[in-house]
Design an enzyme around this catalytic site. Structure first.
Site, short mmCIF file in Angstrom:
data_model
loop_
_atom_site.label_atom_id
_atom_site.label_comp_id
_atom_site.label_asym_id
_atom_site.label_seq_id
_atom_site.Cartn_x
_atom_site.Cartn_y
_atom_site.Cartn_z
N GLY A 43 12.86 -5.22 -70.82
CA GLY A 43 13.13 -4.32 -71.57
C GLY A 43 14.31 -3.59 -71.44
CB SER A 115 14.67 -9.51 -68.62
OG SER A 115 15.69 -8.93 -69.39
CD1 TRP A 116 13.07 -2.96 -67.27
CD2 TRP A 116 14.98 -2.40 -66.85
NE1 TRP A 116 12.92 -1.70 -66.68
CE2 TRP A 116 14.30 -1.41 -66.36
CE3 TRP A 116 16.46 -2.25 -66.39
CZ2 TRP A 116 14.77 -0.03 -65.54
CZ3 TRP A 116 17.07 -0.96 -65.75
CH2 TRP A 116 15.95 -0.21 -65.34
CG ASP A 270 19.83 -15.36 -70.09
OD1 ASP A 270 19.99 -14.84 -70.95
OD2 ASP A 270 18.96 -15.27 -69.07
CG HIS A 298 16.93 -13.37 -71.49
ND1 HIS A 298 17.47 -13.21 -70.31
CD2 HIS A 298 16.30 -12.28 -71.73
CE1 HIS A 298 17.09 -11.95 -69.73
NE2 HIS A 298 16.53 -11.23 -70.66
#
Length: 322
Positions: A43, A115-116, A270, A298
């Site tokens: 996120g 990711s985050w 990505d 991604h």
């Protein structure tokens, strides 16, 4: 052949009161007596999906998932008009993880961040390295200024029409503020309709890079306006504050993880988290290795990426524990 493990159900779940009026949803799956492993979602603000349970062998691992502040099933939710985000920062989340570790009586655990979640995993591990056995990161980010600027500006060179729509959807007097600040203000408008429209426009911009690289399409959750509003509010809140991280600090402090084994799983294509960040981290972290998945972008649910993540957790699951 790599096995992506089948869907499983939690054997335990609950809400953890971490203060500030925040109640975090958590769940545990797999083997109650197994090796503890924590999944950190992306996120920021995406919340956990059931797919995240499938990265671990359920006979080996005690799999822990939780929804970070104000998203997923955690309360209060950022989609609600009265929810304020002042106590939702990277460092609040780091302390939330530590409170969850103590609540579940975990001595140390494997971290998997996507990711985050890779940024959050690095921030937590560098703060509490004694609590970490191994680290697996996918779609690697450190949320430094250059990465935020790439996501909000740099990709315009690849998607000029989509970037133009994103900017032109802002009121004229907001455009000089920039995309992040302009959308942050819209997403905190007293008018719910304005908030929802801004959330959709923000996600239309993100969709450009996702759809280019992932023919499977957008996540199903993106059909839910409340989900889009939650996620967009939290993302812009983090981006405008540079995630409360000194620029480049997670790369500079990676030496704190020198004794911890790590694996980076990165799609060659990505666009949201370009390969260079994982490469820089791997160069600075001797006990890490970089796995590049060709023709992957991604999405950590991509077959090749998911398989490489499972390879890493399977390998760590076979290491004799002291």
């Amino acid at each position: 052949m790599t096995i992506i493990y089948p869907e499983i159900e939690p054997y335990e779940h609950g809400f953890l009161d971490v203060g500030d009026g925040q109640r975090l949803y958590w769940e545990t799956c797999g083997n109650p007596g197994g090796l503890p492993a924590l999944y950190l979602h992306g996120g920021p603000g995406s919340g956990c999906s059931t797919f995240a349970r499938r990265y671990f062998d359920p006979s080996v691992y005690r799999i822990v998932l939780f929804d970070q502040r104000n998203c997923g099933r955690s309360l209060p939710n950022a989609a609600d008009m009265g929810t304020q985000l002042g106590t939702n920062t990277t460092w609040h989340l780091v302390e939330d993880i530590e409170k969850l570790r103590r609540h579940l009586q975990v001595t140390n655990w494997l971290l998997l961040g996507t990711s985050w979640g890779s940024t959050l995993a690095l921030a937590y591990a560098q703060t509490y390295p004694a609590c970490i056995r191994e680290i697996v990161l996918a779609g690697v980010t450190t949320t430094r200024r250059s990465e935020i600027e790439w996501l909000t500006h740099g990709m315009a060179s690849l998607f000029p029409m989509e970037r133009d729509r994103l900017l032109n959807a802002l009121p004229a007097d907001f455009r000089q503020l920039g995309v992040v600040e302009g959308y942050h203000r819209l997403l905190n408008s007293p008018d719910l309709g304005i908030r929802l429209e801004a959330a959709c426009n923000w996600h239309d911009w993100e969709a450009a890079s996702i759809l280019l690289a992932d023919p499977m399409g957008l996540p199903r959750r993106w059909q839910d306006p409340r989900y889009l509003l939650t996620r967009a509010r939290i993302i812009t809140h983090y981006f405008r504050n540079l995630a409360w991280l000194d620029d480049g600090v997670l790369l500079r402090n990676v030496g704190r993880l020198a004794d911890i084994p790590g694996v980076f799983v990165q799609g060659r294509l990505d666009l949201e988290a370009p390969l260079v960040t994982a490469w820089e981290l791997s160069k600075a972290w001797p006990q890490s290795r970089l796995v590049i998945v060709e023709n992957a972008a991604h999405s950590a649910s991509h077959e090749g990426l998911a398989g490489a993540i499972v390879d890493a957790t399977d390998t760590f699951g076979k290491i004799p524990q002291k």
